[in-house]
Design an enzyme around this catalytic site. Structure first.
Site, PDB file in Angstrom:
ATOM      1  N   HIS A 163     113.021 -35.354  -2.019  1.00 47.18           N
ATOM      2  CA  HIS A 163     111.851 -35.333  -1.141  1.00 47.18           C
ATOM      3  C   HIS A 163     112.117 -36.275   0.029  1.00 47.18           C
ATOM      4  O   HIS A 163     112.565 -37.405  -0.165  1.00 47.18           O
ATOM      5  CB  HIS A 163     110.627 -35.775  -1.942  1.00 47.18           C
ATOM      6  CG  HIS A 163     109.410 -35.977  -1.107  1.00 47.18           C
ATOM      7  ND1 HIS A 163     109.052 -35.104  -0.099  1.00 47.18           N
ATOM      8  CD2 HIS A 163     108.457 -36.955  -1.110  1.00 47.18           C
ATOM      9  CE1 HIS A 163     107.939 -35.535   0.457  1.00 47.18           C
ATOM     10  NE2 HIS A 163     107.566 -36.658  -0.120  1.00 47.18           N
ATOM     11  N   CYS A 185     103.422 -33.727  -2.649  1.00 46.29           N
ATOM     12  CA  CYS A 185     104.846 -33.639  -2.260  1.00 46.29           C
ATOM     13  C   CYS A 185     105.749 -33.080  -3.352  1.00 46.29           C
ATOM     14  O   CYS A 185     106.871 -32.666  -3.071  1.00 46.29           O
ATOM     15  CB  CYS A 185     105.348 -35.015  -1.847  1.00 46.29           C
ATOM     16  SG  CYS A 185     104.305 -35.773  -0.609  1.00 46.29           S
ATOM     17  N   ASN A 213     107.874 -36.657   6.832  1.00 44.51           N
ATOM     18  CA  ASN A 213     107.486 -36.228   5.491  1.00 44.51           C
ATOM     19  C   ASN A 213     106.601 -34.981   5.603  1.00 44.51           C
ATOM     20  O   ASN A 213     105.461 -35.078   6.058  1.00 44.51           O
ATOM     21  CB  ASN A 213     106.739 -37.379   4.820  1.00 44.51           C
ATOM     22  CG  ASN A 213     106.265 -37.042   3.422  1.00 44.51           C
ATOM     23  OD1 ASN A 213     106.322 -35.893   3.000  1.00 44.51           O
ATOM     24  ND2 ASN A 213     105.779 -38.043   2.713  1.00 44.51           N
TER      25      ASN A 213
HETATM   26  O1  UT7 Z   1     105.181 -38.400   0.044  1.00 49.27           O
HETATM   27  C1  UT7 Z   1     104.363 -39.454  -0.351  1.00 49.27           C
HETATM   28  C2  UT7 Z   1     103.725 -40.075   0.870  1.00 49.27           C
HETATM   29  N1  UT7 Z   1     103.825 -41.465   0.995  1.00 49.27           N
HETATM   30  C3  UT7 Z   1     104.940 -42.148   1.353  1.00 49.27           C
HETATM   31  O2  UT7 Z   1     106.008 -41.627   1.442  1.00 49.27           O
HETATM   32  C4  UT7 Z   1     104.783 -43.589   1.684  1.00 49.27           C
HETATM   33  C5  UT7 Z   1     105.694 -44.509   0.947  1.00 49.27           C
HETATM   34  N2  UT7 Z   1     105.642 -45.810   1.589  1.00 49.27           N
HETATM   35  C6  UT7 Z   1     106.400 -46.098   2.678  1.00 49.27           C
HETATM   36  O3  UT7 Z   1     107.166 -45.270   3.137  1.00 49.27           O
HETATM   37  C7  UT7 Z   1     106.316 -47.484   3.243  1.00 49.27           C
HETATM   38  O4  UT7 Z   1     105.511 -48.282   2.419  1.00 49.27           O
HETATM   39  C8  UT7 Z   1     105.752 -47.541   4.699  1.00 49.27           C
HETATM   40  C9  UT7 Z   1     106.769 -46.956   5.643  1.00 49.27           C
HETATM   41  C10 UT7 Z   1     104.454 -46.758   4.770  1.00 49.27           C
HETATM   42  C11 UT7 Z   1     105.503 -48.990   5.105  1.00 49.27           C
HETATM   43  O5  UT7 Z   1     106.665 -49.753   4.928  1.00 49.27           O
HETATM   44  P1  UT7 Z   1     106.600 -51.154   4.146  1.00 49.27           P
HETATM   45  O6  UT7 Z   1     107.940 -51.747   4.212  1.00 49.27           O
HETATM   46  O7  UT7 Z   1     106.047 -50.852   2.770  1.00 49.27           O
HETATM   47  O8  UT7 Z   1     105.603 -51.978   5.030  1.00 49.27           O
HETATM   48  P2  UT7 Z   1     104.201 -52.643   4.662  1.00 49.27           P
HETATM   49  O9  UT7 Z   1     103.189 -51.631   4.275  1.00 49.27           O
HETATM   50  O10 UT7 Z   1     104.461 -53.745   3.667  1.00 49.27           O
HETATM   51  O11 UT7 Z   1     103.791 -53.255   6.036  1.00 49.27           O
HETATM   52  C12 UT7 Z   1     104.574 -54.175   6.742  1.00 49.27           C
HETATM   53  C13 UT7 Z   1     103.903 -54.515   8.065  1.00 49.27           C
HETATM   54  C14 UT7 Z   1     102.409 -54.741   7.964  1.00 49.27           C
HETATM   55  O12 UT7 Z   1     102.087 -55.827   8.811  1.00 49.27           O
HETATM   56  P3  UT7 Z   1     101.795 -57.297   8.209  1.00 49.27           P
HETATM   57  O13 UT7 Z   1     100.631 -57.090   7.300  1.00 49.27           O
HETATM   58  O14 UT7 Z   1     103.051 -57.669   7.489  1.00 49.27           O
HETATM   59  O15 UT7 Z   1     101.526 -58.084   9.417  1.00 49.27           O
HETATM   60  C15 UT7 Z   1     101.803 -53.479   8.539  1.00 49.27           C
HETATM   61  O16 UT7 Z   1     100.554 -53.679   9.141  1.00 49.27           O
HETATM   62  O17 UT7 Z   1     104.065 -53.436   8.975  1.00 49.27           O
HETATM   63  C16 UT7 Z   1     102.813 -53.110   9.583  1.00 49.27           C
HETATM   64  N3  UT7 Z   1     102.791 -51.704   9.937  1.00 49.27           N
HETATM   65  C17 UT7 Z   1     103.296 -51.222  11.093  1.00 49.27           C
HETATM   66  N4  UT7 Z   1     103.870 -51.828  12.149  1.00 49.27           N
HETATM   67  C18 UT7 Z   1     104.292 -51.057  13.162  1.00 49.27           C
HETATM   68  C19 UT7 Z   1     102.342 -50.654   9.207  1.00 49.27           C
HETATM   69  N5  UT7 Z   1     102.526 -49.500   9.873  1.00 49.27           N
HETATM   70  C20 UT7 Z   1     103.122 -49.833  11.049  1.00 49.27           C
HETATM   71  C21 UT7 Z   1     103.571 -49.084  12.144  1.00 49.27           C
HETATM   72  N6  UT7 Z   1     104.149 -49.741  13.170  1.00 49.27           N
HETATM   73  N7  UT7 Z   1     103.455 -47.739  12.197  1.00 49.27           N
END
Ligand code: UT7
Length: 344
Positions: free
Chosen positions: A254, A114, A284
């Site tokens: 970004h 990225c 993204n």
């Molecule tokens: O350019 C570089 C590329 N990478 C990125 O930009 C990613 C950077 N990270 C993020 O943007 C965020 O970490 C995410 C959007 C990917 C996730 O958000 P978060 O607030 O960090 O959530 P989390 O990973 O802590 O997950 C929270 C919950 C989990 O459930 P439990 O374990 O709390 O029950 C996940 O399983 O959300 C769940 N989850 C979803 N739920 C609904 C993960 N993906 C999804 C989804 N829909 N698509």
């Protein structure tokens, strides 16, 4: 006489196919509400059948050349930033160079995910300021949809496809990059990876059945890295340029996640309207995200000669990058070029 590298052309291309959060609700266990709240994304564009990283790159590049009123044959160098090139070999930049008709240009690819566009922008600027070349095309393009596991809700809601490009050219007018910050932390590279298909883990039936040809990500850890590195990189680029955030006309970050962008904006002490956002419409698009945002920003905001733009990104590697760019008097530079032989 001092040499500067001015951006005199820009353009982007987004494929016509739209994938909304509601479409994703039919594909994995997710919801429009969750995606909007956690990422700020409402929809993303996906390459249509037959479109590839280089086909999108060529359109973005043609638009940038047209804006610069420059012929491809006059380019000295083509740099293509991509994590998702058409092939491992030949390089995407060579395909783009040929399709544009840039027969006098060298070409190479650069992959820092990225942050790729910013790494390429700094590299292109160095070639020009050093006097090696006069005209360089930087194009960043991604077809992440072909490396996405559409059954993995952790990743498939985040990414989109597209391309953005800029033309840089030498000028004696004071403008261009005032500072640059490029960073890498390879020890946490595994947090965001495509594990198979390279020499360490060549494609096999096993890698395919395990889905190791797809992007995997430990999202929350990447998120924390992103907030930290975006803040630090942006502050460092400002300090190196001898500026404060108040000297910045627009921040072009970004576009990965609205929460990361807002955290960066607040850390810089800037109002929301000073930060360009389009993550809601494109998701993204990795390396393409910053140049697409720049191209849209230049269409919607009155950016004037002398305005300072702050770019900042993080990504796979893991890497970070930031730069302050003083906007050029684009029309004057193009006019000067068209008037007579190049003389810097
Ligand atoms: O350019 C570089 C590329 N990478 C990125 O930009 C990613 C950077 N990270 C993020 O943007 C965020 O970490 C995410 C959007 C990917 C996730 O958000 P978060 O607030 O960090 O959530 P989390 O990973 O802590 O997950 C929270 C919950 C989990 O459930 P439990 O374990 O709390 O029950 C996940 O399983 O959300 C769940 N989850 C979803 N739920 C609904 C993960 N993906 C999804 C989804 N829909 N698509």
């Amino acid at each position: 006489m001092s040499r500067y590298a001015a951006v005199t052309g820009w353009g982007h291309y987004s494929p016509s196919r739209v994938l909304t959060n509601h479409d994703l609700e039919q594909m994995v266990e997710t919801s429009d509400e969750w995606i909007r709240a956690r990422t700020g994304i409402a929809e993303r564009r996906l390459a249509t059948e037959g479109e590839t990283t280089t086909s999108m790159a060529v359109v973005a590049a043609q638009r940038a050349l047209e804006r610069a009123r420059m012929d491809a044959i006059d380019l000295d160098l083509v740099i293509c930033a991509s994590t998702t090139p058409d092939y491992l070999l030949p390089a995407a930049s060579c395909i783009v160079q040929e399709r544009l008709g840039a027969g006098n240009a060298g070409a190479f690819d650069l992959n820092t995910a990225c942050t790729g566009f910013l790494y390429a922008l700094v590299t292109a600027s160095q070639f020009i300021r050093a006097g090696t070349y006069d005209r360089v095309l930087v194009v960043a393009a991604e077809t992440l949809s072909r490396f996405t596991n559409w059954k993995d809700r952790n990743t498939c809601v985040l990414f989109g496809d597209g391309a953005g490009a800029v033309v840089l050219e030498a000028t004696d007018r004071d403008c261009g990059l005032l500072s640059a910050v490029l960073g890498s932390q390879g020890d946490v590279g595994h947090l965001l990876a495509i594990e198979a298909g390279g020499s360490a883990n060549p494609t096999s039936e096993e890698t395919l059945s395990n889905g190791h040809h797809y992007i995997t990500m430990r999202g929350n850890e990447v998120f924390r890295f992103a907030v930290r590195s975006m803040e630090h990189a942006a502050s460092e680029a400002l300090a190196k340029a001898g500026l404060t955030s108040h000297d910045i006309r627009m921040v072009i970050p970004h576009q990965a996640n609205i929460r990361i962008i807002r955290a960066t904006q607040e850390a810089l002490g800037l109002p929301p309207e000073k930060v360009f956002i389009n993550v809601d419409r494109y998701g993204n698009t990795s390396a393409a995200s910053v140049p697409i945002a720049l191209s849209e920003c230049l269409s919607s905001e009155a950016i004037r000669p002398g305005d300072n733009l702050l770019f900042v990104a993080f990504g796979g590697g893991l890497t970070w990058a930031s730069a302050v760019l003083r906007w050029a008097d684009v029309d004057a530079i193009i006019g000067q070029r068209e008037e007579g032989p190049y003389a810097i």
